[in-house]
Design a protein around this motif. Structure first.
Motif, PDB file in Angstrom:
ATOM      1  N   ALA A 197       0.849  -1.192   0.000  1.00 37.16           N
ATOM      2  CA  ALA A 197       0.000   0.000   0.000  1.00 37.16           C
ATOM      3  C   ALA A 197       0.882   1.238   0.000  1.00 37.16           C
ATOM      4  O   ALA A 197       1.986   1.229   0.560  1.00 37.16           O
ATOM      5  CB  ALA A 197      -0.940   0.011   1.199  1.00 37.16           C
ATOM      6  N   LEU A 198       0.374   2.309  -0.617  1.00 42.12           N
ATOM      7  CA  LEU A 198       1.120   3.562  -0.708  1.00 42.12           C
ATOM      8  C   LEU A 198       0.117   4.709  -0.758  1.00 42.12           C
ATOM      9  O   LEU A 198      -0.803   4.700  -1.576  1.00 42.12           O
ATOM     10  CB  LEU A 198       2.006   3.560  -1.951  1.00 42.12           C
ATOM     11  N   ARG A 199       0.312   5.708   0.110  1.00 40.52           N
ATOM     12  CA  ARG A 199      -0.616   6.836   0.149  1.00 40.52           C
ATOM     13  C   ARG A 199       0.107   8.077   0.656  1.00 40.52           C
ATOM     14  O   ARG A 199       0.968   7.986   1.530  1.00 40.52           O
ATOM     15  CB  ARG A 199      -1.794   6.512   1.062  1.00 40.52           C
ATOM     16  N   ALA A 200      -0.254   9.232   0.106  1.00 43.74           N
ATOM     17  CA  ALA A 200       0.285  10.520   0.559  1.00 43.74           C
ATOM     18  C   ALA A 200      -0.875  11.474   0.788  1.00 43.74           C
ATOM     19  O   ALA A 200      -1.742  11.619  -0.077  1.00 43.74           O
ATOM     20  CB  ALA A 200       1.253  11.094  -0.464  1.00 43.74           C
ATOM     21  N   VAL A 201      -0.898  12.132   1.946  1.00 42.68           N
ATOM     22  CA  VAL A 201      -1.965  13.053   2.318  1.00 42.68           C
ATOM     23  C   VAL A 201      -1.332  14.357   2.791  1.00 42.68           C
ATOM     24  O   VAL A 201      -0.329  14.341   3.516  1.00 42.68           O
ATOM     25  CB  VAL A 201      -2.854  12.458   3.426  1.00 42.68           C
ATOM     26  N   ASP A 202      -1.927  15.493   2.391  1.00 45.28           N
ATOM     27  CA  ASP A 202      -1.439  16.799   2.836  1.00 45.28           C
ATOM     28  C   ASP A 202      -1.836  17.018   4.294  1.00 45.28           C
ATOM     29  O   ASP A 202      -3.016  17.037   4.634  1.00 45.28           O
ATOM     30  CB  ASP A 202      -2.028  17.899   1.962  1.00 45.28           C
ATOM     31  N   ARG A 203      -0.846  17.153   5.172  1.00 46.75           N
ATOM     32  CA  ARG A 203      -1.081  17.377   6.591  1.00 46.75           C
ATOM     33  C   ARG A 203      -0.545  18.737   7.039  1.00 46.75           C
ATOM     34  O   ARG A 203      -0.098  18.904   8.161  1.00 46.75           O
ATOM     35  CB  ARG A 203      -0.409  16.268   7.419  1.00 46.75           C
ATOM     36  N   SER A 204      -0.593  19.712   6.152  1.00 43.30           N
ATOM     37  CA  SER A 204      -0.023  21.021   6.463  1.00 43.30           C
ATOM     38  C   SER A 204      -0.868  21.809   7.449  1.00 43.30           C
ATOM     39  O   SER A 204      -0.373  22.732   8.090  1.00 43.30           O
ATOM     40  CB  SER A 204       0.154  21.833   5.174  1.00 43.30           C
ATOM     41  N   GLY A 205      -2.177  21.490   7.564  1.00 46.98           N
ATOM     42  CA  GLY A 205      -3.039  22.211   8.491  1.00 46.98           C
ATOM     43  C   GLY A 205      -3.232  23.650   8.068  1.00 46.98           C
ATOM     44  O   GLY A 205      -3.225  23.986   6.876  1.00 46.98           O
ATOM     45  N   PRO A 206      -3.398  24.576   9.026  1.00 51.15           N
ATOM     46  CA  PRO A 206      -3.638  25.991   8.701  1.00 51.15           C
ATOM     47  C   PRO A 206      -2.561  26.608   7.815  1.00 51.15           C
ATOM     48  O   PRO A 206      -2.846  27.502   7.017  1.00 51.15           O
ATOM     49  CB  PRO A 206      -3.683  26.669  10.075  1.00 51.15           C
ATOM     50  N   ARG A 207      -1.324  26.118   7.926  1.00 50.75           N
ATOM     51  CA  ARG A 207      -0.275  26.665   7.065  1.00 50.75           C
ATOM     52  C   ARG A 207      -0.563  26.379   5.600  1.00 50.75           C
ATOM     53  O   ARG A 207      -0.362  27.220   4.727  1.00 50.75           O
ATOM     54  CB  ARG A 207       1.080  26.075   7.455  1.00 50.75           C
ATOM     55  N   GLY A 208      -1.025  25.164   5.328  1.00 49.82           N
ATOM     56  CA  GLY A 208      -1.322  24.804   3.952  1.00 49.82           C
ATOM     57  C   GLY A 208      -2.503  25.540   3.385  1.00 49.82           C
ATOM     58  O   GLY A 208      -2.620  25.708   2.166  1.00 49.82           O
ATOM     59  N   TRP A 209      -3.434  26.000   4.240  1.00 47.97           N
ATOM     60  CA  TRP A 209      -4.598  26.743   3.756  1.00 47.97           C
ATOM     61  C   TRP A 209      -4.190  28.023   3.041  1.00 47.97           C
ATOM     62  O   TRP A 209      -4.926  28.522   2.193  1.00 47.97           O
ATOM     63  CB  TRP A 209      -5.515  27.091   4.912  1.00 47.97           C
ATOM     64  N   PHE A 210      -3.015  28.555   3.413  1.00 52.09           N
ATOM     65  CA  PHE A 210      -2.580  29.827   2.845  1.00 52.09           C
ATOM     66  C   PHE A 210      -1.303  29.687   2.012  1.00 52.09           C
ATOM     67  O   PHE A 210      -0.575  30.653   1.815  1.00 52.09           O
ATOM     68  CB  PHE A 210      -2.386  30.841   3.963  1.00 52.09           C
ATOM     69  N   GLY A 211      -1.011  28.457   1.556  1.00 53.90           N
ATOM     70  CA  GLY A 211       0.109  28.251   0.651  1.00 53.90           C
ATOM     71  C   GLY A 211       1.477  28.328   1.291  1.00 53.90           C
ATOM     72  O   GLY A 211       2.478  28.465   0.594  1.00 53.90           O
ATOM     73  N   LEU A 212       1.553  28.233   2.621  1.00 53.60           N
ATOM     74  CA  LEU A 212       2.840  28.294   3.309  1.00 53.60           C
ATOM     75  C   LEU A 212       3.511  26.916   3.301  1.00 53.60           C
ATOM     76  O   LEU A 212       2.868  25.912   2.989  1.00 53.60           O
ATOM     77  CB  LEU A 212       2.627  28.777   4.745  1.00 53.60           C
ATOM     78  N   PRO A 213       4.823  26.839   3.640  1.00 51.15           N
ATOM     79  CA  PRO A 213       5.474  25.526   3.703  1.00 51.15           C
ATOM     80  C   PRO A 213       4.712  24.581   4.625  1.00 51.15           C
ATOM     81  O   PRO A 213       4.254  24.976   5.690  1.00 51.15           O
ATOM     82  CB  PRO A 213       6.869  25.856   4.259  1.00 51.15           C
TER      83      PRO A 213
END
Length: 250
Positions: free
Chosen positions: A110-126
């Motif tokens: 199995a292989l999976r990748a999920v974005d876990r950036s949280g609030p930072r990712g909402w605004f395009g931050l690292p």
């Protein structure tokens, strides 16, 4: 460790230095431990504890390995993240020679990748991707801490090197799951690709997984700002109606 000829049934002291703190295991192996646990007297292994200093001395009872020499003493942590092997000239071994076996093989379950950036990712931050990798050892021998390489970047250009974790020991027939945090750069929109390679001898395992970042906070923030600007904009004062001129007396 003493040099020279040693015999089955003899006790010896093994000094360790620079080891990770915790449990350590020492075992006698035949066939130069080429097949891992299949060649080692694991049932008669000596266990000990290494203090935070990384130094310890283990009293080891030399037992006959399950297969013929060349013999070695293998010292390792239970997960196989740290391993050391020393040649052992051991007399009194009457075990049969090891039969040739197929090379180790690792398959991707199995292989999976999920974005876990949280609030930072909402605004395009690292931010960070959570990559879950499940592998299965289909071969007849264990795989000990194979080299693991990871890179991340846009699709087709995943060239940024990521610190990959140690995989430890994957026993024959064992399935193991790994959770790897992969940092990402600032990006308003787009897709990320994570490329991996596990260097199993003879049959390396390569994989690619993609994840999409959707920083919905940016358009929402822009919409809110637009509404605020409209609401706070000063209202235009109405222009007074023109008054008809009074008639002029002649």
């Amino acid at each position: 460790m003493p040099a020279g000829m040693l015999r089955v049934g003899q006790r010896m002291l093994v000094g360790l230095d620079g080891w990770p703190a915790g449990t350590v295991q020492a075992e006698v192996c035949g066939n130069a431990a080429r097949r891992g646990a299949l060649d080692c007297a694991t049932g008669a292994a000596t266990h000990g504890q290494v203090p935070p200093s990384g130094r310890a001395t283990l009293p080891v009872l030399l037992v006959a390995p399950p297969v013929a020499c060349p013999c070695v003493l293998r010292v390792r942590t239970p997960t196989g993240t740290a391993t050391a092997v020393a040649d052992l000239t051991l007399a009194g071994v009457t075990a049969p020679a090891a039969a040739p076996i197929a090379p180790p093989e690792l398959t991707l379950v199995a292989l999976r990748a999920v974005d876990r950036s949280g609030p930072r990712g909402w605004f395009g931050l690292p931010g960070e991707l959570a990559v879950r990798i499940t592998v299965h050892n289909t071969g007849p021998q264990e795989i000990t801490d194979p080299a693991f390489a990871l890179t991340v970047g846009p699709p087709g250009r995943a060239r940024t090197i990521v610190a990959a974790p140690a995989l430890g020991t994957i026993a024959a027939g064992q399935t193991r799951e790994y959770h790897v945090p992969v940092p990402t750069d600032a990006a308003p929109f787009g897709r990320y690709e994570v490329d991996g390679r596990i260097a199993v001898p003879g049959r390396p395992l390569a994989f690619t997984v993609a994840a999409t970042r959707r920083p919905w906070g940016l358009p929402v923030a822009a919409a809110v700002l637009t509404v605020v600007l409209l609401l706070t904009r000063p209202a235009r004062r109405p222009t007074p109606d023109a008054t008809p001129a009074d008639p002029v007396d002649e």
